[in-house]
Design a protein around this motif. Structure first.
Motif, short mmCIF file in Angstrom:
data_model
loop_
_atom_site.label_atom_id
_atom_site.label_comp_id
_atom_site.label_asym_id
_atom_site.label_seq_id
_atom_site.Cartn_x
_atom_site.Cartn_y
_atom_site.Cartn_z
N ASN A 181 17.00 49.94 -3.40
CA ASN A 181 15.64 49.81 -2.85
C ASN A 181 15.10 48.39 -2.96
O ASN A 181 13.89 48.18 -2.97
N ARG A 182 15.98 47.40 -3.03
CA ARG A 182 15.58 45.99 -2.95
C ARG A 182 15.70 45.51 -1.51
O ARG A 182 16.62 45.92 -0.79
N ALA A 183 14.80 44.65 -1.09
CA ALA A 183 14.86 44.04 0.24
C ALA A 183 14.79 42.53 0.12
O ALA A 183 14.15 41.99 -0.79
N LEU A 184 15.47 41.85 1.03
CA LEU A 184 15.40 40.40 1.15
C LEU A 184 14.86 40.03 2.52
O LEU A 184 15.18 40.68 3.52
N LEU A 185 14.09 38.95 2.57
CA LEU A 185 13.65 38.33 3.82
C LEU A 185 14.05 36.87 3.79
O LEU A 185 13.80 36.17 2.80
N TYR A 186 14.64 36.39 4.87
CA TYR A 186 15.06 34.98 4.95
C TYR A 186 15.15 34.58 6.41
O TYR A 186 15.22 35.43 7.31
N ARG A 187 15.17 33.26 6.66
CA ARG A 187 15.27 32.78 8.04
C ARG A 187 16.66 33.09 8.60
O ARG A 187 17.67 32.96 7.92
N SER A 188 16.69 33.49 9.84
CA SER A 188 17.95 33.81 10.50
C SER A 188 18.83 32.59 10.70
O SER A 188 20.01 32.73 11.02
N THR A 189 18.28 31.39 10.52
CA THR A 189 19.07 30.16 10.66
C THR A 189 19.90 29.85 9.42
O THR A 189 20.73 28.94 9.45
N ASN A 190 19.68 30.56 8.32
CA ASN A 190 20.46 30.31 7.10
C ASN A 190 21.91 30.77 7.28
O ASN A 190 22.16 31.89 7.74
N LEU A 191 22.85 29.94 6.86
CA LEU A 191 24.24 30.36 6.79
C LEU A 191 24.36 31.39 5.66
O LEU A 191 24.02 31.11 4.51
#
Length: 223
Positions: free
Chosen positions: A183-193
């Protein structure tokens, strides 16, 4: 829900880690058990299935709040795609692209979400720096240079081994790895490798009971 605002690598790109993300993760798992999965598109090494109708409406308020703080954009959040996802492709069947870190989009308005729904799997998500160019993100300005370098490297060194990438390689340095928790979520930019940090002994089952069940989603955010 506990929320941590952190960064990735030398470029210090935003990373949001949200624990206890959904009110009823067990209910989401139960839904996945009775949902039809099908082979994924766009190089994802596994299978996908449709989400419950109310998942996004329930989670979008938390996503919008996190996005505004972490990414400095206050416009509306639009859903591009979202689904249950399970990594299930055997290592010997991986394409070359699936053995390398990847990016999901080239523009700063695009945000990716991964929501971990396996109570036992610890295979999280890893972020990378391309050693030759030192790039950790690939946008429109960098894409041609990056892919030229990568094509030359693969031509001279040959394809990477038939394995999931979970750490440092001759071409890429792992700059951050986040462990999966239920039940953990991550959010990050789609440009990250980035890549799923799939261990060599991971259970590559397509059964939601045993496999690496996640929800993956992609958003566009206004300026």
């Amino acid at each position: 829900m506990p929320v941590a605002f952190e960064t990735i690598g030398a470029e210090a790109q935003p990373l949001v880690i949200i624990d206890d993300f959904a009110a009823d993760p067990d209910g989401l798992r139960e839904h996945a058990l009775v949902t039809a999965f099908a082979p994924a598109l766009n190089h994802y090494p596994g299978i996908r299935a449709a989400l419950p109708d109310d998942y996004l409406s329930r989670q979008l308020p938390a996503i919008e709040t996190a996005v505004q703080r972490a990414f400095g954009r206050t416009g509306p959040v639009s859903v591009i795609d979202a689904s249950f996802s399970i990594v299930s492709t055997p290592v010997e069947a991986l394409t070359i692209a699936q053995r390398l870190p990847h990016i999901d989009a080239f523009t700063a308005d695009r945000i990716a979400l991964i929501h971990y729904l396996s109570p036992v799997a610890s295979d999280g998500t890893a972020f990378f720096r391309h050693r030759a160019t030192r790039f950790e993100t690939i946008d429109e300005q960098r894409r041609d240079l990056f892919f030229r370098h990568l094509e030359t490297e693969l031509r001279h060194a040959g394809p990477p081994p038939a394995a999931y990438i979970a750490g440092d390689t001759p071409l890429f340095e792992c700059v951050r790895s986040v462990e999966a928790r239920y039940n953990r979520a991550l959010l990050y930019r789609s440009t990250n490798l980035h890549s799923g940090a799939i261990a060599a002994d991971a259970t590559l089952s397509g059964d939601p009971r045993n496999g690496r069940l996640t929800i993956t989603a992609f958003f566009s955010i206004g300026g």
